[in-house]
Write a protein that holds these residues in place. Structure first.
Motif, PDB file in Angstrom:
ATOM      1  N   GLU A 104      18.533  47.825  50.493  1.00  0.00           N
ATOM      2  CA  GLU A 104      17.552  46.778  50.764  1.00  0.00           C
ATOM      3  C   GLU A 104      16.130  47.346  50.700  1.00  0.00           C
ATOM      4  O   GLU A 104      15.213  46.716  50.179  1.00  0.00           O
ATOM      5  N   ALA A 150      13.391  46.155  48.191  1.00  0.00           N
ATOM      6  CA  ALA A 150      12.098  45.657  48.672  1.00  0.00           C
ATOM      7  C   ALA A 150      10.952  46.437  48.021  1.00  0.00           C
ATOM      8  O   ALA A 150       9.943  45.850  47.602  1.00  0.00           O
ATOM      9  N   GLU A 189      10.643  45.272  44.427  1.00  0.00           N
ATOM     10  CA  GLU A 189      10.000  43.959  44.363  1.00  0.00           C
ATOM     11  C   GLU A 189       8.507  44.072  44.676  1.00  0.00           C
ATOM     12  O   GLU A 189       7.679  43.428  44.021  1.00  0.00           O
ATOM     13  N   LYS A 190       8.189  44.909  45.664  1.00  0.00           N
ATOM     14  CA  LYS A 190       6.788  45.122  46.005  1.00  0.00           C
ATOM     15  C   LYS A 190       6.047  45.763  44.840  1.00  0.00           C
ATOM     16  O   LYS A 190       4.940  45.342  44.479  1.00  0.00           O
TER      17      LYS A 190
END
Length: 165
Positions: free
Chosen positions: A43, A47, A50-51
């Protein structure tokens, strides 16, 4: 019970039960925390990805905006340069026309001054010629000389006047 490959007795059952209990605790204490740690890491990586993707897209948008602003500034600079060139041309034309008119005016003033000086010189010459003629006539009258000597005297006086000028 005894078999060709397996031999079951009380110890075997106890060992088998110990193995399952050990497996249960290993799964409960080691495997599940390890899986949850892997899931958390997964995760976290997701994350971060995606960031990073969103920041990359934001950076691309900012780059596009900056390029657009730069293009607008370049266009404005080009417009200002053209306007400045036009103003310079207009100023040059105005100054050239002003200088031409000043030169014409100065030439006219010079011509009028020259004409004025010519007129003054002509009047002075006329007065001098009249004065000389009167002086010559009076000298001729005063001297009673024959015709030949009068001509010589007159020529002598005229040459003196020519030398003085």
């Amino acid at each position: 019970m005894s078999g060709i490959f397996l031999n079951f007795n009380g110890t075997s059952i106890l060992q088998l039960m110990s193995f399952f209990i050990l497996m249960y605790f290993m799964v409960k204490l080691l495997y599940k925390p390890f899986l949850s740690m892997i899931d958390k890491r997964k995760e976290s990586v997701k994350a971060e990805y995606e960031k990073a993707t969103s920041e990359r897209m934001e950076a691309e948008n900012l780059k596009k905006d900056a390029q657009k602003a730069l293009d607008e500034v370049k266009e404005k600079i080009a417009i200002y340069e053209e306007e400045a060139k036009e103003r310079i041309k207009e100023y040059e034309l105005k100054e050239k026309a002003r200088i031409d008119s000043e030169i014409k005016e100065m030439m006219e003033n010079a011509r009028s001054q020259i004409e004025s000086e010519k007129e003054k010189a002509r009047k002075i010459i006329e007065k001098s010629a009249v004065t000389i003629a009167i002086a010559l006539a009076s000298k001729i009258i005063q001297q009673e000389i024959d015709e030949k000597s009068k001509k010589e005297f007159l020529m002598k006086q005229l040459s003196k006047l020519g030398d003085e000028k």
